[in-house]
Design an enzyme around this catalytic site. Structure first.
Site: not given
Ligand code: BES
Ligand code: ZN
Ligand code: ZN
Length: 486
Positions: A253, A265, A335, A339
């Site tokens: 990632k 965030k 957020d 994935r």
């Protein structure tokens, strides 16, 4: 970093410092015994008076030791002899190295390896390279001064060379993580990968925006859309094994900054989010080491590089993405972007017919809640493969812990509008629902997911490592490749 062998004794080496080691509650042996003798029994007296206990990573600095040519001697504790292993060797050498890096020194000699195996010596050499480098990249007044020259006594040539390669690779990963997001963004990370590939003879392919679009990487591209920085996908190939042998695939990632996107965030959660490309940096460090070690294996490294930002073109909650594999994904939290990036990178990896896959990702805060800062979470669809990865980590002294992948967790990512959604039903079990999401994109191939959100980045320093990027699991990946080739 320049590391070489020395056959000069610990008392005769003309150096700024020499390092020796003692086990817990044991009299000095080997080089430590020589140092003891030269100093008229100083070490024995300090042990006798319990000033030196030999416990793990204990440092005792002796300035201007009598009868010794070096200006300083450092005694590092190795803990009990029966629990000594490669992890202890790495950390002991790194602790001594970090302690000596507090001042500028030209030459440091390590006399730790008298009774160490070549594997243990290799780990020690790596530790001596990693410990002296810090995150002070942009400080005028440095906190860490790597010595001009590192010398090791009683280490065979092979272990010296491979330890140096591993230490340098871990430091490469650490530097990339420690660089600010203004310096490391998808394009500049890809350029670093090109430089590494050229220097160590890896084949490399870099997919730019147009190629990613042509390849229909809709999931990765959606995350990238809110940023002014274009995404990249980098494919590194190392062919050290037999032609036609299915490669091991390492996938990382590489979110070079994770603001959270529209699901922004809060400040405290965002401050360290330059570290969200640590999985990619770990893969690059490992690929560099695997190539330099000339391991007889085929390995392919793939990293997905994006910035997760907010703008008028950001992807939105409720958006439905079509991943490269054809699966549709409902976005319920921007957020949970890692994935989405990995979904497409895993799919590209499958195209290269890998025999086994490992992905590394700073994927979830939930994994940090579950396991803390020192342990990576492992998730798998194939127990023997997970056992092999776990064994490799243990043998180099890096900590991992497997999390369960029961089918119930998978139920949580089913969506009413698309094939799957990018978050679970609630916060609970968040590391595993993320793992279940990734499993949807590996087509049943033996796969291990390593959630490194905790260990990839240290909030505070350890005796053996400065705070910031840790370079954790570079050595594990190399060990996996090594074991696979033996
Ligand atoms: N990059 C973060 C995870 C992370 C957290 C890495 C702390 C390192 C330290 C990831 O993209 C993220 O934000 N995950 C969310 C998922 C949630 C929205 C389902 C999280 O963990 O809160
Ligand atoms: Zn995120
Ligand atoms: Zn992230």
């Amino acid at each position: 970093m320049p590391v070489s062998a020395t056959s000069v004794s610990v008392t005769q080496l003309e150096a700024d410092a020499v390092v020796v080691a003692v086990y817990a509650d044991s009299p000095p042996a080997g080089a430590a015994a020589e140092l003891d003798k030269a100093t008229g029994g100083l070490l024995s007296r300090l042990i006798e008076r319990k000033e030196i206990s030999g416990k793990k990573n204990e440092i005792t600095t002796i300035l201007g030791p009598a009868g010794v040519k070096a200006h300083t001697a450092v005694v590092v504790g190795l803990g009990p002899k029966d629990s000594f292993d490669r992890g202890v060797a790495f950390r002991a050498a790194a602790t001594a190295s970090k302690s000596l890096a507090g001042k500028e020194r030209a030459k440091v000699g390590y006399y730790l390896a008298d009774d160490w195996s070549p594997d243990q010596a290799e780990s020690g050499v790596a530790g001596s390279i990693v410990g002296c480098v810090g995150q002070d990249l942009y400080k005028a007044k440095k906190k860490h001064f790597p010595p001009g020259e590192i010398l090791w006594s009683r280490v065979d040539k092979g272990a010296l060379a491979s330890g140096t390669i591993l230490g340098d690779a871990q430091n490469l990963t650490r530097r990339l993580v420690n660089e600010p997001p203004s310096e490391i963004y998808p394009e500049s990370f890809a350029n670093e990968a090109v430089r590494v590939a050229e220097e160590c003879g890896l084949a490399i392919e870099v997919w730019d925006l147009a190629r990613l679009e042509a390849e229909r990487c809709g999931s990765l591209l959606a995350v990238a859309r809110g940023s002014d920085r274009e995404p990249r996908l980098v494919i590194l190939k190392y062919n050290g094994g037999k032609e036609g042998d299915a490669p091991l695939a390492l996938i990382g990632k590489g979110v070079t900054f994770d603001s959270g996107g529209l699901s922004i965030k809060p400040n405290d959660g965002m401050v360290t989010m330059k570290c969200d490309m640590a999985g990619a940096a770990t893969v690059l460090g490992a690929m560099q080491a695997i190539a330099r070690l000339k391991l007889p294996v085929n390995v392919i490294g793939l990293v997905g590089l994006v910035e997760n930002m907010l703008s008028g073109s950001s992807y939105k909650l409720g958006d439905v993405l079509r991943a490269r594999s054809g699966k549709t994904i409902e976005v319920l939290n921007t957020d949970a972007e890692g994935r989405l990036v990995l979904a497409d990178v895993l799919d590209v990896a499958l195209q290269h017919n890998p025999s086994r896959l490992i992905d590394l990702a700073t994927l979830t805060g939930a994994c940090v809640v579950a396991l803390g800062n020192d342990v990576a979470g492992l998730m798998t669809n194939n127990q023997p493969w997970c056992d092999a990865v776990s064994q490799a980590a243990g043998s180099v002294g890096e900590q991992v812990w497997q999390l369960p992948m029961f089918a119930e967790y998978g139920e949580q990512i089913k969506s009413e509008v698309a094939d799957i959604k990018n978050v679970g039903a609630g916060r609970w079990g968040g590391a595993i629902t993320a793992g279940k999401f990734l499993e949807e994109f590996v087509d049943g191939k033996p796969w291990v997911h390593m959630d490194i959100a905790g260990p990839a980045f240290l909030d505070s320093s350890k005796p053996f490592l400065d705070a910031g990027g840790s370079g954790a699991y570079v050595r594990t990946l190399v060990e996996v490749a090594r074991v696979g080739s033996s």
